[in-house]
Design an enzyme around this catalytic site. Structure first.
Site, PDB file in Angstrom:
ATOM      1  N   ASN A  65       0.799  -1.222   0.000  1.00  0.00           N
ATOM      2  CA  ASN A  65       0.000   0.000   0.000  1.00  0.00           C
ATOM      3  C   ASN A  65       0.835   1.278   0.000  1.00  0.00           C
ATOM      4  O   ASN A  65       0.297   2.378   0.101  1.00  0.00           O
ATOM      5  CB  ASN A  65      -0.971  -0.009   1.185  1.00  0.00           C
ATOM      6  CG  ASN A  65      -2.081  -1.027   0.991  1.00  0.00           C
ATOM      7  OD1 ASN A  65      -2.378  -1.409  -0.145  1.00  0.00           O
ATOM      8  ND2 ASN A  65      -2.677  -1.495   2.077  1.00  0.00           N
ATOM      9  N   ASP A 106       1.038  -5.200   4.568  1.00  0.00           N
ATOM     10  CA  ASP A 106       1.213  -3.781   4.882  1.00  0.00           C
ATOM     11  C   ASP A 106       0.496  -3.476   6.191  1.00  0.00           C
ATOM     12  O   ASP A 106      -0.601  -4.009   6.445  1.00  0.00           O
ATOM     13  CB  ASP A 106       0.642  -2.898   3.763  1.00  0.00           C
ATOM     14  CG  ASP A 106       1.303  -1.534   3.717  1.00  0.00           C
ATOM     15  OD1 ASP A 106       1.212  -0.788   4.716  1.00  0.00           O
ATOM     16  OD2 ASP A 106       1.913  -1.204   2.686  1.00  0.00           O
ATOM     17  N   HIS A 130      18.675  14.354  -8.814  1.00  0.00           N
ATOM     18  CA  HIS A 130      17.452  13.823  -8.204  1.00  0.00           C
ATOM     19  C   HIS A 130      16.595  14.968  -7.670  1.00  0.00           C
ATOM     20  O   HIS A 130      17.038  16.114  -7.615  1.00  0.00           O
ATOM     21  CB  HIS A 130      17.782  12.839  -7.076  1.00  0.00           C
ATOM     22  CG  HIS A 130      18.247  11.497  -7.566  1.00  0.00           C
ATOM     23  ND1 HIS A 130      19.555  11.238  -7.863  1.00  0.00           N
ATOM     24  CD2 HIS A 130      17.566  10.352  -7.828  1.00  0.00           C
ATOM     25  CE1 HIS A 130      19.677   9.986  -8.281  1.00  0.00           C
ATOM     26  NE2 HIS A 130      18.486   9.429  -8.267  1.00  0.00           N
ATOM     27  N   HIS A 131      15.391  14.619  -7.244  1.00  0.00           N
ATOM     28  CA  HIS A 131      14.425  15.595  -6.732  1.00  0.00           C
ATOM     29  C   HIS A 131      14.930  16.247  -5.445  1.00  0.00           C
ATOM     30  O   HIS A 131      15.858  15.756  -4.784  1.00  0.00           O
ATOM     31  CB  HIS A 131      13.084  14.906  -6.482  1.00  0.00           C
ATOM     32  CG  HIS A 131      13.205  13.686  -5.602  1.00  0.00           C
ATOM     33  ND1 HIS A 131      13.203  13.754  -4.224  1.00  0.00           N
ATOM     34  CD2 HIS A 131      13.354  12.375  -5.923  1.00  0.00           C
ATOM     35  CE1 HIS A 131      13.327  12.548  -3.715  1.00  0.00           C
ATOM     36  NE2 HIS A 131      13.421  11.686  -4.729  1.00  0.00           N
ATOM     37  N   LYS A 166      15.325  14.297  -1.881  1.00  0.00           N
ATOM     38  CA  LYS A 166      16.279  13.197  -1.658  1.00  0.00           C
ATOM     39  C   LYS A 166      17.336  13.634  -0.651  1.00  0.00           C
ATOM     40  O   LYS A 166      17.947  14.704  -0.793  1.00  0.00           O
ATOM     41  CB  LYS A 166      16.934  12.771  -2.964  1.00  0.00           C
ATOM     42  CG  LYS A 166      17.802  11.520  -2.835  1.00  0.00           C
ATOM     43  CD  LYS A 166      18.249  11.025  -4.196  1.00  0.00           C
ATOM     44  CE  LYS A 166      19.137   9.792  -4.096  1.00  0.00           C
ATOM     45  NZ  LYS A 166      18.441   8.642  -3.468  1.00  0.00           N
TER      46      LYS A 166
END
Length: 256
Positions: free
Chosen positions: A12, A36, A145-146, A149
């Site tokens: 999930n 989960d 990367h974003h 991170k």
């Protein structure tokens, strides 16, 4: 081919839901059960909050959960003799060592720093390039990367550097930051640079800079779906394997 039944740990979470959706395009396997702590999501398979309650027979486990779940999941997998595709990031050095040195002796384990087929193909290409160009070209790795991170350089950038180093006759030094180094670049050096910004999923470039020429090999991820596809392909690859440690390089080699 017999249908491969998968237990998806962390079903999930974001990547769990990506894999659930992508699995519908794979006729050779299906998600037979999920695991989960959050069971509020409506899935087309039963979801358990505890492994003790899971009564579904599965052939492979894909784990995209949390390092805290590592011990319980590995105990379950070894007891049931179920192969594991380990995709969870942030494992401790002890957990990684246990996975590679102990658990892989008892069950098949698939473990790669990056689950993208494309990234792992890049690694195979730069290993060949590094060996051919050794001593003649400087090597630099740039990863983007974003802005959320935390770690830098990325685990994938380090895996690329390690793969290059393993292919060379002499070990190279990793240089992470040059602003405090007031000296010329060393010949036996791999520079690594991290860029953080926006929503960049992942971009890795390996630059071979020689006299009057530059060779650049790069990979850009447009979405996280590529990691889900890699995990599903890894599950198909691992289902009939003997105990041992496997990675994307094994999967790529089998398909050559």
């Amino acid at each position: 081919m017999q249908m491969i039944n998968v237990l998806l740990s962390g079903c999930n979470g974001h990547m769990g839901q990506v894999i659930t959706r992508l699995s519908e395009n794979f006729c050779e396997l299906k998600i037979a059960a999920g695991l989960d702590l959050n069971n509020s999501v409506n899935n087309p398979y039963p979801v358990f909050t505890s492994l003790n309650d899971c009564d579904i027979k599965v052939d492979v486990i894909i784990d995209f959960s949390n390092p805290k779940a590592f011990d319980g999941l590995m105990e379950y997998a070894q007891e049931k003799r179920i192969p594991v595709v380990m995709c969870t990031t942030g494992l401790s050095s002890d957990q990684t060592g246990m996975l590679k040195n102990d658990i892989a002796k008892r069950i098949p384990v698939f473990f790669s720093a990056n689950m993208s087929l494309g990234v792992n193909l890049l690694i195979e290409l730069v290993k060949k390039a590094a060996k051919l160009l050794e001593g003649q070209f400087d090597i630099e790795i740039v990863e983007k990367h974003h802005n959320q991170k935390i770690d830098a350089p990325s685990g994938t950038a380090l895996a690329i550097a390690d793969a290059i180093n393993d292919s060379l006759d002499e070990k190279y030094e990793y240089t992470y930051d040059r602003h405090s180094r007031r000296k010329k670049r060393g010949k036996q050096e791999i520079g690594m640079h991290a860029v953080r910004g926006g929503t960049i999923v992942g971009d890795h470039s390996v630059i071979f800079a020689g006299k009057d020429e530059i060779i650049e090999i790069n990979h850009t991820a447009a979405s996280k779906e590529i990691f889900g596809v890699g995990a599903l392909k890894a599950a198909m690859f691992l289902a009939d394997k003997k105990p041992g440690l496997y990675s994307m390089s094994d999967l790529i080699a089998e398909n050559n």
